[in-house]
Design an enzyme around this catalytic site. Structure first.
Site, short mmCIF file in Angstrom:
data_model
loop_
_atom_site.label_atom_id
_atom_site.label_comp_id
_atom_site.label_asym_id
_atom_site.label_seq_id
_atom_site.Cartn_x
_atom_site.Cartn_y
_atom_site.Cartn_z
N GLY A 154 -34.19 -48.59 35.64
CA GLY A 154 -33.80 -48.52 37.04
C GLY A 154 -32.33 -48.75 37.30
O GLY A 154 -31.86 -48.60 38.44
N ASP A 155 -31.57 -49.07 36.26
CA ASP A 155 -30.14 -49.32 36.41
C ASP A 155 -29.37 -48.02 36.14
O ASP A 155 -29.37 -47.50 35.02
CB ASP A 155 -29.69 -50.41 35.44
N PHE A 156 -28.72 -47.50 37.17
CA PHE A 156 -28.02 -46.22 37.04
C PHE A 156 -26.96 -46.25 35.95
O PHE A 156 -26.82 -45.30 35.17
CB PHE A 156 -27.37 -45.84 38.37
#
Length: 203
Positions: A154-156
């Site tokens: 979920g961390d770009f």
């Protein structure tokens, strides 16, 4: 100041399992990232920082510390949602911070007890709290509890770092998971370098 702990064991493992990552680690050198010792403040900070710029977050956190110097659940819970909002957050974020502080102050959420729980149990304890999602849990595991094997889909910036490092135009979940399994059990060390890779020019 306590730092995320890693060393030759983690670097050797990652370098053997992934030559591109190993070469990037050697090129980059040691990365220092601080552990946030105050668990409640860390979670409140994560809520505050959602969807705002770094400069805005810095300003709001300054006001948070001015209003709550001790940064304890009890101190924050004693304030109303309207008072919390005065640090410069939306009413929704203020209600999230109030909910977090209330849960911790009354014992519904045993924040210090999270230190002894495995990663999945930490997630089960935190995800029912409004304003805390899986990304927040993963960052908490890394930067507050110092857990060794966290790589956040979920961390770009993590995804961008992977794409830069491996020269990918697309990165689906299946491919991400293959890399994540390759890094295990030292995914957190890999994450530190993937964040660096996200802002590195590989041309």
């Amino acid at each position: 100041m306590r730092l995320i702990e890693y060393g030759e064991r983690e670097i050797s493992h990652l370098s053997k399992r992934d030559k591109k990552l190993g070469a990037f680690i050697e090129r980059t050198g040691f990365i220092e990232r601080e552990i946030r010792e105050n668990l409640f403040e860390s979670l409140a900070t994560s809520i505050i920082n959602q969807q705002i710029s770094n400069s805005a977050a810095f300003t709001v956190m300054g006001r948070f510390h001015d209003m709550f110097p001790a940064a304890t659940p009890e101190a924050v819970d004693a304030a109303s949602v309207e008072e919390i909002q005065k640090i410069g957050v939306s009413m929704r974020k203020a209600s999230y911070i109030k909910g977090l502080s209330s849960a911790a102050a009354c014992g519904e959420l045993d924040i210090e007890g999270l230190r002894a729980l495995p990663d999945d149990e930490v997630a089960k304890a935190l995800l029912p709290i409004k304003g805390i999602g899986i990304w927040t849990v993963e960052m908490f595991l890394i930067f507050s509890l110092g857990r060794p094997d966290v790589v956040s889909f979920g961390d770009f910036a993590i995804r961008k770092g992977m794409m830069n490092l491996y020269g990918l135009k697309r990165l689906d979940r299946a491919k991400f998971d293959r890399y994540r399994k390759r890094y295990a059990p030292y995914g957190t060390t890999a994450s530190l370098y993937l964040w660096e890779a996200a802002v590195t020019d590989f041309k």
